[in-house]
Design a protein around this motif. Structure first.
Motif, PDB file in Angstrom:
ATOM      1  N   ASP A   1      25.379  39.107  50.712  1.00  0.00           N
ATOM      2  CA  ASP A   1      24.552  39.645  51.643  1.00  0.00           C
ATOM      3  C   ASP A   1      24.388  38.513  52.923  1.00  0.00           C
ATOM      4  OD1 ASP A   1      24.226  41.997  50.436  1.00  0.00           O
ATOM      5  OD2 ASP A   1      21.998  41.583  49.825  1.00  0.00           O
ATOM      6  N   GLU A   2      24.290  37.317  52.542  1.00  0.00           N
ATOM      7  CA  GLU A   2      24.096  36.125  53.308  1.00  0.00           C
ATOM      8  C   GLU A   2      25.290  35.545  54.028  1.00  0.00           C
ATOM      9  OE1 GLU A   2      21.165  35.056  54.558  1.00  0.00           O
ATOM     10  OE2 GLU A   2      20.327  36.753  53.433  1.00  0.00           O
ATOM     11  N   LYS A   3      26.298  36.280  53.510  1.00  0.00           N
ATOM     12  CA  LYS A   3      27.781  35.821  53.850  1.00  0.00           C
ATOM     13  C   LYS A   3      28.166  34.327  53.265  1.00  0.00           C
ATOM     14  CE  LYS A   3      27.877  39.157  57.596  1.00  0.00           C
ATOM     15  NZ  LYS A   3      26.901  40.078  57.486  1.00  0.00           N
ATOM     16  N   PHE A   4      27.740  33.969  52.309  1.00  0.00           N
ATOM     17  CA  PHE A   4      28.257  32.747  51.575  1.00  0.00           C
ATOM     18  C   PHE A   4      29.456  32.935  51.042  1.00  0.00           C
ATOM     19  CE2 PHE A   4      23.427  31.639  51.889  1.00  0.00           C
ATOM     20  CZ  PHE A   4      23.462  30.502  52.752  1.00  0.00           C
ATOM     21  N   VAL A   5      29.610  34.111  50.493  1.00  0.00           N
ATOM     22  CA  VAL A   5      30.997  34.841  49.858  1.00  0.00           C
ATOM     23  C   VAL A   5      31.195  36.274  50.460  1.00  0.00           C
ATOM     24  CG1 VAL A   5      31.720  35.848  47.713  1.00  0.00           C
ATOM     25  CG2 VAL A   5      30.023  33.965  47.297  1.00  0.00           C
ATOM     26  N   VAL A   6      32.521  36.246  50.652  1.00  0.00           N
ATOM     27  CA  VAL A   6      32.985  37.478  51.240  1.00  0.00           C
ATOM     28  C   VAL A   6      34.062  37.872  50.359  1.00  0.00           C
ATOM     29  CG1 VAL A   6      32.907  36.464  53.827  1.00  0.00           C
ATOM     30  CG2 VAL A   6      34.889  36.105  52.455  1.00  0.00           C
ATOM     31  N   ALA A   7      34.412  39.183  50.485  1.00  0.00           N
ATOM     32  CA  ALA A   7      35.215  39.987  49.634  1.00  0.00           C
ATOM     33  C   ALA A   7      36.591  39.343  49.304  1.00  0.00           C
ATOM     34  CB  ALA A   7      35.840  41.430  50.206  1.00  0.00           C
ATOM     35  N   LYS A   8      37.162  38.471  50.179  1.00  0.00           N
ATOM     36  CA  LYS A   8      38.510  37.884  49.943  1.00  0.00           C
ATOM     37  C   LYS A   8      38.382  36.727  48.827  1.00  0.00           C
ATOM     38  CE  LYS A   8      42.243  35.685  52.266  1.00  0.00           C
ATOM     39  NZ  LYS A   8      42.717  35.121  53.520  1.00  0.00           N
ATOM     40  N   ASP A   9      37.074  36.085  48.814  1.00  0.00           N
ATOM     41  CA  ASP A   9      36.569  35.019  47.922  1.00  0.00           C
ATOM     42  C   ASP A   9      36.598  35.465  46.413  1.00  0.00           C
ATOM     43  OD1 ASP A   9      36.248  33.246  50.052  1.00  0.00           O
ATOM     44  OD2 ASP A   9      34.254  33.462  50.089  1.00  0.00           O
ATOM     45  N   LEU A  10      36.457  36.798  46.201  1.00  0.00           N
ATOM     46  CA  LEU A  10      36.138  37.319  45.034  1.00  0.00           C
ATOM     47  C   LEU A  10      37.571  37.872  44.426  1.00  0.00           C
ATOM     48  CD1 LEU A  10      32.995  39.419  45.617  1.00  0.00           C
ATOM     49  CD2 LEU A  10      33.289  37.192  44.577  1.00  0.00           C
ATOM     50  N   GLU A  11      38.620  38.183  45.353  1.00  0.00           N
ATOM     51  CA  GLU A  11      39.883  38.554  44.753  1.00  0.00           C
ATOM     52  C   GLU A  11      40.458  38.219  43.381  1.00  0.00           C
ATOM     53  OE1 GLU A  11      42.391  38.785  48.068  1.00  0.00           O
ATOM     54  OE2 GLU A  11      41.392  40.240  49.358  1.00  0.00           O
ATOM     55  N   PRO A  12      40.457  36.713  43.439  1.00  0.00           N
ATOM     56  CA  PRO A  12      40.930  36.155  42.069  1.00  0.00           C
ATOM     57  C   PRO A  12      40.240  36.579  40.773  1.00  0.00           C
ATOM     58  CG  PRO A  12      40.719  34.471  43.991  1.00  0.00           C
ATOM     59  CD  PRO A  12      40.139  35.620  44.242  1.00  0.00           C
ATOM     60  N   PHE A  13      38.987  36.983  40.860  1.00  0.00           N
ATOM     61  CA  PHE A  13      38.189  37.342  39.942  1.00  0.00           C
ATOM     62  C   PHE A  13      38.074  38.780  39.276  1.00  0.00           C
ATOM     63  CE2 PHE A  13      36.279  33.778  41.969  1.00  0.00           C
ATOM     64  CZ  PHE A  13      36.250  32.931  41.053  1.00  0.00           C
ATOM     65  N   VAL A  14      39.172  39.658  40.190  1.00  0.00           N
ATOM     66  CA  VAL A  14      39.085  40.926  39.885  1.00  0.00           C
ATOM     67  C   VAL A  14      40.638  41.616  39.419  1.00  0.00           C
ATOM     68  CG1 VAL A  14      36.913  41.483  40.897  1.00  0.00           C
ATOM     69  CG2 VAL A  14      39.080  41.906  42.423  1.00  0.00           C
ATOM     70  N   ASP A  15      40.754  42.774  39.189  1.00  0.00           N
ATOM     71  CA  ASP A  15      41.909  43.397  38.873  1.00  0.00           C
ATOM     72  C   ASP A  15      42.770  42.648  37.843  1.00  0.00           C
ATOM     73  OD1 ASP A  15      41.388  45.233  40.820  1.00  0.00           O
ATOM     74  OD2 ASP A  15      42.246  44.170  42.335  1.00  0.00           O
ATOM     75  N   GLY A  16      42.392  42.113  36.639  1.00  0.00           N
ATOM     76  CA  GLY A  16      42.731  41.474  35.676  1.00  0.00           C
ATOM     77  C   GLY A  16      43.509  40.111  35.983  1.00  0.00           C
ATOM     78  N   LYS A  17      43.370  39.520  37.283  1.00  0.00           N
ATOM     79  CA  LYS A  17      43.682  38.407  37.722  1.00  0.00           C
ATOM     80  C   LYS A  17      42.813  37.361  36.784  1.00  0.00           C
ATOM     81  CE  LYS A  17      45.325  39.677  42.255  1.00  0.00           C
ATOM     82  NZ  LYS A  17      45.212  39.625  43.519  1.00  0.00           N
ATOM     83  N   LYS A  18      43.519  36.599  36.032  1.00  0.00           N
ATOM     84  CA  LYS A  18      42.567  35.399  35.626  1.00  0.00           C
ATOM     85  C   LYS A  18      42.950  34.009  36.029  1.00  0.00           C
ATOM     86  CE  LYS A  18      41.946  37.865  31.790  1.00  0.00           C
ATOM     87  NZ  LYS A  18      40.459  38.374  31.535  1.00  0.00           N
ATOM     88  N   THR A  19      41.460  33.463  36.367  1.00  0.00           N
ATOM     89  CA  THR A  19      41.484  32.001  36.669  1.00  0.00           C
ATOM     90  C   THR A  19      40.694  31.169  35.737  1.00  0.00           C
ATOM     91  OG1 THR A  19      39.491  32.378  37.914  1.00  0.00           O
ATOM     92  CG2 THR A  19      41.367  33.044  39.119  1.00  0.00           C
ATOM     93  N   LYS A  20      40.934  29.874  35.935  1.00  0.00           N
ATOM     94  CA  LYS A  20      39.977  29.118  35.126  1.00  0.00           C
ATOM     95  C   LYS A  20      38.585  29.659  35.119  1.00  0.00           C
ATOM     96  CE  LYS A  20      38.421  24.184  34.913  1.00  0.00           C
ATOM     97  NZ  LYS A  20      38.406  22.959  35.277  1.00  0.00           N
ATOM     98  N   ALA A  21      38.043  30.068  35.880  1.00  0.00           N
ATOM     99  CA  ALA A  21      36.692  30.390  35.788  1.00  0.00           C
ATOM    100  C   ALA A  21      36.505  31.825  35.030  1.00  0.00           C
ATOM    101  CB  ALA A  21      36.108  30.577  37.218  1.00  0.00           C
ATOM    102  N   SER A  22      37.403  32.339  34.904  1.00  0.00           N
ATOM    103  CA  SER A  22      37.327  33.921  34.084  1.00  0.00           C
ATOM    104  C   SER A  22      38.200  33.986  32.759  1.00  0.00           C
ATOM    105  CB  SER A  22      37.824  35.015  35.134  1.00  0.00           C
ATOM    106  OG  SER A  22      38.991  34.895  35.597  1.00  0.00           O
ATOM    107  N   ILE A  23      38.466  32.780  32.260  1.00  0.00           N
ATOM    108  CA  ILE A  23      39.029  32.992  30.916  1.00  0.00           C
ATOM    109  C   ILE A  23      38.436  33.615  29.609  1.00  0.00           C
ATOM    110  CG2 ILE A  23      39.887  31.432  29.132  1.00  0.00           C
ATOM    111  CD1 ILE A  23      40.685  29.567  31.349  1.00  0.00           C
ATOM    112  N   ARG A  24      37.098  33.432  29.806  1.00  0.00           N
ATOM    113  CA  ARG A  24      36.418  33.963  28.455  1.00  0.00           C
ATOM    114  C   ARG A  24      36.566  35.486  28.507  1.00  0.00           C
ATOM    115  NH1 ARG A  24      31.500  33.562  32.163  1.00  0.00           N
ATOM    116  NH2 ARG A  24      30.755  35.617  32.137  1.00  0.00           N
ATOM    117  N   GLU A  25      36.346  35.952  27.231  1.00  0.00           N
ATOM    118  CA  GLU A  25      36.568  37.378  26.857  1.00  0.00           C
ATOM    119  C   GLU A  25      35.509  38.262  27.873  1.00  0.00           C
ATOM    120  OE1 GLU A  25      38.871  38.978  25.093  1.00  0.00           O
ATOM    121  OE2 GLU A  25      39.680  37.003  24.906  1.00  0.00           O
ATOM    122  N   ASN A  26      36.105  39.391  28.175  1.00  0.00           N
ATOM    123  CA  ASN A  26      35.030  40.274  28.811  1.00  0.00           C
ATOM    124  C   ASN A  26      34.076  40.999  27.739  1.00  0.00           C
ATOM    125  OD1 ASN A  26      36.264  40.245  31.048  1.00  0.00           O
ATOM    126  ND2 ASN A  26      37.598  42.098  30.897  1.00  0.00           N
TER     127      ASN A  26
END
Length: 162
Positions: free
Chosen positions: A101-126
């Motif tokens: 809402d405050e535009k600190f994060v935009v949609a493009k920033d979130l792409e690495p965390f969705v659609d099954g793409k794994k990053t260092k931050a999203s290694i843990r099990e769902n």
């Protein structure tokens, strides 16, 4: 070990030490930004940080070498956890909503965390909560049809059926 909160002054000293790795008192005073506090004040803060188990000391002759015992990443996690607890009822998605809402994060920033793409931050099990957050992220980053376009598409479908 349970981490304790730091005051802004203690945190400022720890930031300098984390950036340096290890530091002697004299070095700390040299790199401390202006206006520099009195040496006794800094010395007192160092003793407090040792008592709070953020620093360890190694005596080398007549001087001490200060070394962090808590890593900066561990401290960031601790602070974020307390922040979520105190301001967002432990809800990461509520924090994310404010960031979007405050535009600190935009949609493009979130792409690495969705659609099954794994990053260092999203290694843990769902977990169930992770799925809820991923659904939310997909919702705010996905293509959206305008309501007018949806209505036009519905009207076209009705006209073709007649």
């Amino acid at each position: 070990m349970m981490l304790q909160s730091l005051t802004p002054s203690e945190e400022e000293i720890m930031q300098l030490i984390w950036n340096k790795g290890q530091i002697y008192f004299r070095e700390l005073m040299d790199i401390y930004p202006e206006p520099k506090p009195h040496q006794n004040t800094v010395s007192t803060f160092l003793k407090i940080l040792v008592d709070k188990d953020y620093l360890s000391t190694e005596k080398q002759g007549r001087i001490y070498l200060y070394t962090p015992t808590i890593g900066f990443d561990d401290y960031k996690k601790f602070v974020l956890s307390r922040f979520l607890e105190n301001y967002f009822d432990n809800s990461g998605s509520a924090l994310l909503q404010v960031l979007v809402d405050e535009k600190f994060v935009v949609a493009k920033d979130l792409e690495p965390f969705v659609d099954g793409k794994k990053t260092k931050a999203s290694i843990r099990e769902n977990t169930e909560e992770d799925n809820h957050i991923q659904d939310f992220i997909k919702e705010i980053t996905g293509e959206k049809k305008s309501k007018k376009k949806e209505k036009k598409d519905k009207k076209k479908g009705k006209k073709k059926n007649k």
